[in-house]
Design a protein around this motif. Sequence first.
Motif, PDB file in Angstrom:
ATOM      1  N   ASP A  33       0.712  -1.209   0.168  1.00 35.68           N
ATOM      2  CA  ASP A  33       0.005  -0.036  -0.027  1.00 35.68           C
ATOM      3  C   ASP A  33       0.791   1.198   0.095  1.00 35.68           C
ATOM      4  O   ASP A  33       1.707   1.025   0.611  1.00 35.68           O
ATOM      5  CB  ASP A  33      -0.859   0.167   1.116  1.00 35.68           C
ATOM      6  CG  ASP A  33      -1.830   1.097   1.287  1.00 35.68           C
ATOM      7  OD1 ASP A  33      -3.131   0.819   0.632  1.00 35.68           O
ATOM      8  OD2 ASP A  33      -1.737   2.332   1.670  1.00 35.68           O
ATOM      9  N   PRO A  34       0.714   2.297  -0.781  1.00 36.58           N
ATOM     10  CA  PRO A  34       1.430   3.396  -1.051  1.00 36.58           C
ATOM     11  C   PRO A  34       1.574   4.260   0.289  1.00 36.58           C
ATOM     12  O   PRO A  34       2.492   4.975   0.416  1.00 36.58           O
ATOM     13  CB  PRO A  34       0.794   4.463  -1.930  1.00 36.58           C
ATOM     14  CG  PRO A  34      -0.689   3.764  -2.143  1.00 36.58           C
ATOM     15  CD  PRO A  34      -0.535   2.446  -1.811  1.00 36.58           C
ATOM     16  N   ILE A  35       0.776   4.091   1.314  1.00 34.99           N
ATOM     17  CA  ILE A  35       0.580   4.733   2.745  1.00 34.99           C
ATOM     18  C   ILE A  35       0.991   4.126   3.856  1.00 34.99           C
ATOM     19  O   ILE A  35       2.100   4.346   4.385  1.00 34.99           O
ATOM     20  CB  ILE A  35      -0.922   5.417   2.901  1.00 34.99           C
ATOM     21  CG1 ILE A  35      -1.322   6.245   1.815  1.00 34.99           C
ATOM     22  CG2 ILE A  35      -0.857   6.194   4.250  1.00 34.99           C
ATOM     23  CD1 ILE A  35      -0.678   7.432   1.653  1.00 34.99           C
ATOM     24  N   TYR A  36       0.530   2.932   3.770  1.00 35.54           N
ATOM     25  CA  TYR A  36       0.935   1.866   4.917  1.00 35.54           C
ATOM     26  C   TYR A  36       2.197   1.150   4.838  1.00 35.54           C
ATOM     27  O   TYR A  36       3.015   0.775   5.816  1.00 35.54           O
ATOM     28  CB  TYR A  36      -0.151   0.900   5.194  1.00 35.54           C
ATOM     29  CG  TYR A  36      -1.351   1.744   5.807  1.00 35.54           C
ATOM     30  CD1 TYR A  36      -1.271   2.236   7.152  1.00 35.54           C
ATOM     31  CD2 TYR A  36      -2.349   1.946   5.010  1.00 35.54           C
ATOM     32  CE1 TYR A  36      -2.495   3.141   7.616  1.00 35.54           C
ATOM     33  CE2 TYR A  36      -3.612   2.328   5.465  1.00 35.54           C
ATOM     34  CZ  TYR A  36      -3.551   2.972   6.844  1.00 35.54           C
ATOM     35  OH  TYR A  36      -4.660   3.656   7.250  1.00 35.54           O
TER      36      TYR A  36
END
Length: 280
Positions: A113-116
């Motif tokens: 995931d690009p955020i997590y």
Amino acid sequence: MRTINVDEITKNVKEMCIEANHFLSEDMKKVFYKALEEENSPLGKQILLQLDENLEIAANDMIPICQDTGMAVIFIKIGQEVHFIGGSLEDAINEGVKQGYIEGYLRKSVVKDPIYRENTKDNTPAVIHYEITEGDGVEITVAPKGFGSENMSKVFMLKPSDGIEGVKNAVLSAVKDAGPNACPPMVVGVGIGGTFEKCALLAKKALTRDLSNESPIEYVRNLEKELLDKINSLGIGPGGLGGKTTAFAVNIETYPTHIAGLPVAVNICCHVNRHIHRTI
């Protein structure tokens, strides 16, 4: 109708991931050694000689030519008379990437995931671009893309009135802003036309074009040569330490566009510009 088991796709993608990360392609070798002969800056020449030594060690000892072994970008052209059996084609491609990166001891750089930001631990999923063509062949291009240069890429939504001069300014500004961060000497892929996402795809694809193959469009050929000269006049040079070799090549791909727009994308790649092609 030709039948292909997806296991064959997995096998080829695996081998291509390993090969692309360990050996410079033949077209890149030609421009690299040409630059080595022509570079007149002592420091620039020294950097090129160090890069050459790195390439030789990588090939002889089977270690990657760059520590950033990239996110796997796959272009696959599929003849419409091909029938795949044995499972999902996309799963087979990703399995090939997984096996290649694990068995080739290549760095795993992809996060779920690009955020997590949890690492997938096998460098999947790949970024896959499919194209359906005539016939019963399958063409695969594997282009592992490191993010030092990827992060320096840009999209410009120009006005039609900006014209070809606007395109030139956009490309030059992207290269100037990239400076040493793109690990020059670089290859500059440019996409002109289409839509926001199409021009970016064209720029990415342009990086995989054999550098010895000229564009079939006259004005594009001339533009490639002019931009290469202007980029190499910037003085950024090998490693960003000065010299005449800032870029090995400028490859441009074009596509029809809307009357109201002139999209331009610049996708920069570092001095290894990894790409490998196979036809099955």
